[in-house]
Structures are given as C-alpha cells and as structure tokens.
Design an enzyme around this catalytic site. Structure first.
Site, PDB file in Angstrom:
ATOM      1  N   PHE A 155      43.932  38.513  44.143  1.00  0.00           N
ATOM      2  CA  PHE A 155      42.703  38.174  44.865  1.00  0.00           C
ATOM      3  C   PHE A 155      41.857  39.434  45.008  1.00  0.00           C
ATOM      4  O   PHE A 155      42.332  40.457  45.510  1.00  0.00           O
ATOM      5  CB  PHE A 155      42.999  37.599  46.253  1.00  0.00           C
ATOM      6  CG  PHE A 155      41.741  37.145  46.954  1.00  0.00           C
ATOM      7  CD1 PHE A 155      41.187  35.903  46.677  1.00  0.00           C
ATOM      8  CD2 PHE A 155      41.091  37.975  47.862  1.00  0.00           C
ATOM      9  CE1 PHE A 155      40.005  35.494  47.293  1.00  0.00           C
ATOM     10  CE2 PHE A 155      39.914  37.575  48.483  1.00  0.00           C
ATOM     11  CZ  PHE A 155      39.374  36.329  48.192  1.00  0.00           C
ATOM     12  N   ASP A 209      43.526  47.698  43.931  1.00  0.00           N
ATOM     13  CA  ASP A 209      42.810  47.039  45.018  1.00  0.00           C
ATOM     14  C   ASP A 209      43.679  47.162  46.269  1.00  0.00           C
ATOM     15  O   ASP A 209      44.611  46.399  46.468  1.00  0.00           O
ATOM     16  CB  ASP A 209      42.561  45.567  44.651  1.00  0.00           C
ATOM     17  CG  ASP A 209      41.842  44.824  45.766  1.00  0.00           C
ATOM     18  OD1 ASP A 209      41.749  45.361  46.885  1.00  0.00           O
ATOM     19  OD2 ASP A 209      41.400  43.685  45.514  1.00  0.00           O
ATOM     20  N   LYS A 247      38.332  46.286  54.675  1.00  0.00           N
ATOM     21  CA  LYS A 247      39.005  45.684  55.839  1.00  0.00           C
ATOM     22  C   LYS A 247      39.051  46.599  57.054  1.00  0.00           C
ATOM     23  O   LYS A 247      38.082  46.704  57.775  1.00  0.00           O
ATOM     24  CB  LYS A 247      40.391  45.208  55.417  1.00  0.00           C
ATOM     25  CG  LYS A 247      40.295  43.923  54.557  1.00  0.00           C
ATOM     26  CD  LYS A 247      41.559  43.136  54.595  1.00  0.00           C
ATOM     27  CE  LYS A 247      41.576  41.946  53.659  1.00  0.00           C
ATOM     28  NZ  LYS A 247      40.992  40.747  54.251  1.00  0.00           N
TER      29      LYS A 247
END
Ligand SMILES: Cc1ncc(COP(=O)(O)O)c(C=O)c1O
Length: 401
Positions: free
Chosen positions: A144, A229, A258
């Site tokens: 993702f 990532d 985040k």
C-alpha cells in the site's frame, strides 16, 4: 445519532467506513467522546499519534510556531524546514529531503525522482538507450503506497485499483518474498523497486531478511533505486527509528509521513546523497510542504523519539504485547501473530475481525482490522503495560465467547 455524525452523513463524501463514534478531545493514549467517555486508543490515528494525543512537547512547539509564523510558501526560506531536514538526514540517509503533506505525496515524489533518475541514467549511458527505456517500477503485491493515481498504480491491490483504471503505465507487481520473481522482472529497464518493509495496510507482514538483501543487490546490479516506504513502519513504530535498521539494509530513497509532525500533516521524501539533486528547480513542489508549523512539531517529535531509552522501551513493550498474543495463539484463539515492535497483528480463526473491532468499541477500546481475518494493533508508542494487558484480556474474552 450524534449531530456530528449526522452532519458527516449529509455533507462528507462516504469514502470511509467509520465507527459510530465522534471524538472531541484526546490526551495521551485516550480519546474522549461527547459524553466524556474515555476510549483506549490502539489505532493511534493509523500510526499518527505515536507520542499519544496532544503530546505536550508537540503542542508547545506547534503553538509557539503558530504564534510566530504559519506559512510563507516555498518561494522563501524558514528555519524549521531546514532544521527538520538536517535532523532527518543525519538520522537516516545523509542526503536531502523534500517535504510534502502526506504519505501518498511522499511516495509520489519518490516515484517522480525514480523516473527522472532513470532518464538521467539512460541519457548518461549514451549508448542509444533513451529515458523511456529505464522507467519501469517494481512494487509488491498486497502493498500500500497511497490513493493518488501515481501511488495507486504502485499499490498492487486489485480491489483498490479496479474502479480507477486505466492506471499509470510502467508499474510491475511481484509477490513479496519471492526472490526469483523479483529476479525475473528486474533488468536495465527498471528505475526503481519500491516496497514497505512491513506491509501495514496489507495486514502487517514483515518482509524476509533474505528478500530485502536480494532486492538491495538486484537494485545495485541494474542501477535501479531501492525505495522503502516507511510511512507506517518508520519513526519508532517497529522499535527502531526506521524499520530498515532491523534488516541492516539502507534504501536509496525513503518515504516518511504519518507521525513525523506529531499528528500535523507532513510527508518527507528522503534521498541518499547520490540522489539528492535528481529533482531540480521547478521539477516538483507543494504549496504547503515544509511549512514552519509541522516542521517545528517534527523537531519536537524527533527529540522525543531519540531520547535515551525511548526506542528500547518501544521494543520491550512490543515484545511484551507479542508474548501475550502468543498465549492467545497457544490457546487456539488466534491463528497467527505477526509484526515488529509495536506494529502487530493477529489472524483470527473465523472471518469476524470487524465484529471484534465493534465489540472492542463497546468496551471503549479502539482497534482496527485490515481484513475480515486480521486485527491490527498500532498503540501509541507511549502505551503502558497495563493498557496492553487490558487489550489482550478483552481479546481473550471476546474470542473465547
Ligand atoms: C505504507 C504507507 N504508504 C503510504 C500511505 C499513504 O499515506 P497517506 O494516507 O498519508 O497519503 C500509507 C497510509 O496508510 C501507508 O501505510
């Protein structure tokens, strides 16, 4: 129904499957609803509130910066942006940073950097190879990377991609941990291999050590960039500052976001020195990116994460939670326990993870399921052992009944 929820139903696009609760306040490991009920938060805003809600150091830094200077745009310099970039660089790859506002944007920049690098490399090779020949990007099935068209094209999950086809050309997908499959598709036409070291949204699957090492080797052999990532796995979540430290393998480029600014929006694409100037003036940008307020908050976050013993305590609490979850497995209540540090998940014997999450909400515990079989745990890194015990006891009771 609360008027907050009613308003959302009427005016906000229905893109999220939200739990039926509205929060008005957060403090430490707890969120509070309109009636003042406290909820123990093992979601952390999906690994955003890693220092807990409204951490005093983050609030102080952001408030001070808010009162001083909020925004200038990137036509000018401000102090917090440079300072945060230096701090991230010194703690990771030693090169330069591009700031944006989210994980998808951090990956989008990494994708553009890889494509431009491929063109530059091909042009420099001067043997008739054109930029178009070195543009392919390999990503992993079940990964993702975000919801923009570029990062969706990198996100090899058919259900997420299908409604939005055609995707961007040039992406190839291989199964995780299959070294031969990666070897088969990696050649001189590849400009980057991108993956998460722990697939988060896919259900918390850490990659194998040998696979990560093989990817590093293949990327080097074929002059492709290795891009990690670390949007979810980075910044202490796995018990190391970056998940790549568990593997002893460094990427050429890394995406962060985040929790970096303590729950304010930020994305950061970090390059090793050799790739720091691939994107030149006018090639990429973000009006909000690198604003003084999130960057000031980011410096406060990194101070906390690098304080003595902080990461050791994350690892110790992760080990503790894992040991309790392993007991559930020994009792046959869960079939698998996975993860690194405080990024953990269990698989259930029955496809009823959503029901478990709903039952947890009834008990004022916030959990998240990544599928009908998998419950994921992303507690704040400042979680206490007693809170971990409370959550595992809830699971034991819920899964026994
Ligand atoms: C590994 C990873 N990459 C990228 C993203 C996208 O981040 P954002 O939602 O901030 O765009 C996420 C979000 O969950 C993620 O977990």
């Amino acid at each position: 129904m609360s008027d907050i929820i009613e308003q959302y139903e009427k005016y906000v696009m229905p893109t999220y499957g939200r739990q039926q609760v509205a929060f008005v306040r957060g403090n430490g490991c707890y969120l509070y609803d309109e009636e003042g009920n406290a909820y123990l938060d093992f979601v952390s805003g999906l690994s955003i509130n890693n220092l807990g809600h409204c951490h005093p150091a983050v609030v102080k830094a952001a408030q001070a910066q808010l009162a001083e200077l909020i925004h200038t745009c990137n036509l000018y310099y401000t102090r917090p942006g440079g300072e945060l970039a230096q701090r991230i660089s010194e703690l990771s790859l030693g090169g330069k940073v591009f700031f944006s506002n989210s994980g998808a944007e951090a990956n989008e920049c990494a994708i553009k950097l890889a494509r431009k690098y491929g063109r530059d490399f091909a042009a420099a090779a001067g043997n008739g190879v054109t930029g178009d020949d070195k543009h392919r990007i390999i990503t992993l099935e079940n990964g993702f990377h975000g919801r923009t068209m570029g990062t969706l094209s990198a996100t090899a999950q058919p259900a997420k991609q299908e409604p939005f086809k055609p995707l961007l050309p040039g992406f190839m997908y291989v199964p995780p941990n299959d070294i031969n499959a990666l070897k088969t598709v990696t050649d001189g036409g590849v400009c980057a291999i991108i993956f998460e070291l722990v697939q988060g949204e896919g259900g918390v699957y850490p990659l194998d050590q040998e696979y990560v090492e093989a990817a590093r080797k293949l990327a080097d052999e074929h002059h492709a960039l290795l891009i990690f990532d670390e949007v979810q796995s980075g910044l202490g979540r796995t018990g190391e500052l970056f998940a790549y430290e568990h593997y002893g393998v460094k990427p050429d480029v890394m995406a962060l976001a985040k929790s970096l600014a303590g729950a304010l929006p930020i994305g950061a694409t970090v390059a090793a020195p050799a790739y720091s100037d691939v994107l030149g003036p006018g090639m990429h940008g973000s009006t909000f990116g690198g604003g003084p307020v999130p960057c000031a908050a980011g410096l406060a976050v990194l101070n906390e994460l690098t304080a003595p013993d902080f990461l050791t305590s994350v690892q110790a609490k992760g080990d503790y939670m894992r040991s309790l979850l392993e007991k559930l497995k020994a009792d046959g209540l869960v079939t698998e326990v996975r993860g690194l540090g405080l990024m953990l998940a269990v698989d259930l014997p029955e496809p009823n993870a959503a029901a478990v999450v709903a039952a947890a909400l009834e008990q004022k515990i916030l959990l998240n399921n990544t599928s009908e079989n998998t419950v994921r745990f992303l507690p704040p890194l400042v979680v206490e052992e007693g809170m971990i015990e409370q959550v595992v006891e809830f699971l034991q009771t819920a899964l026994s009944s």
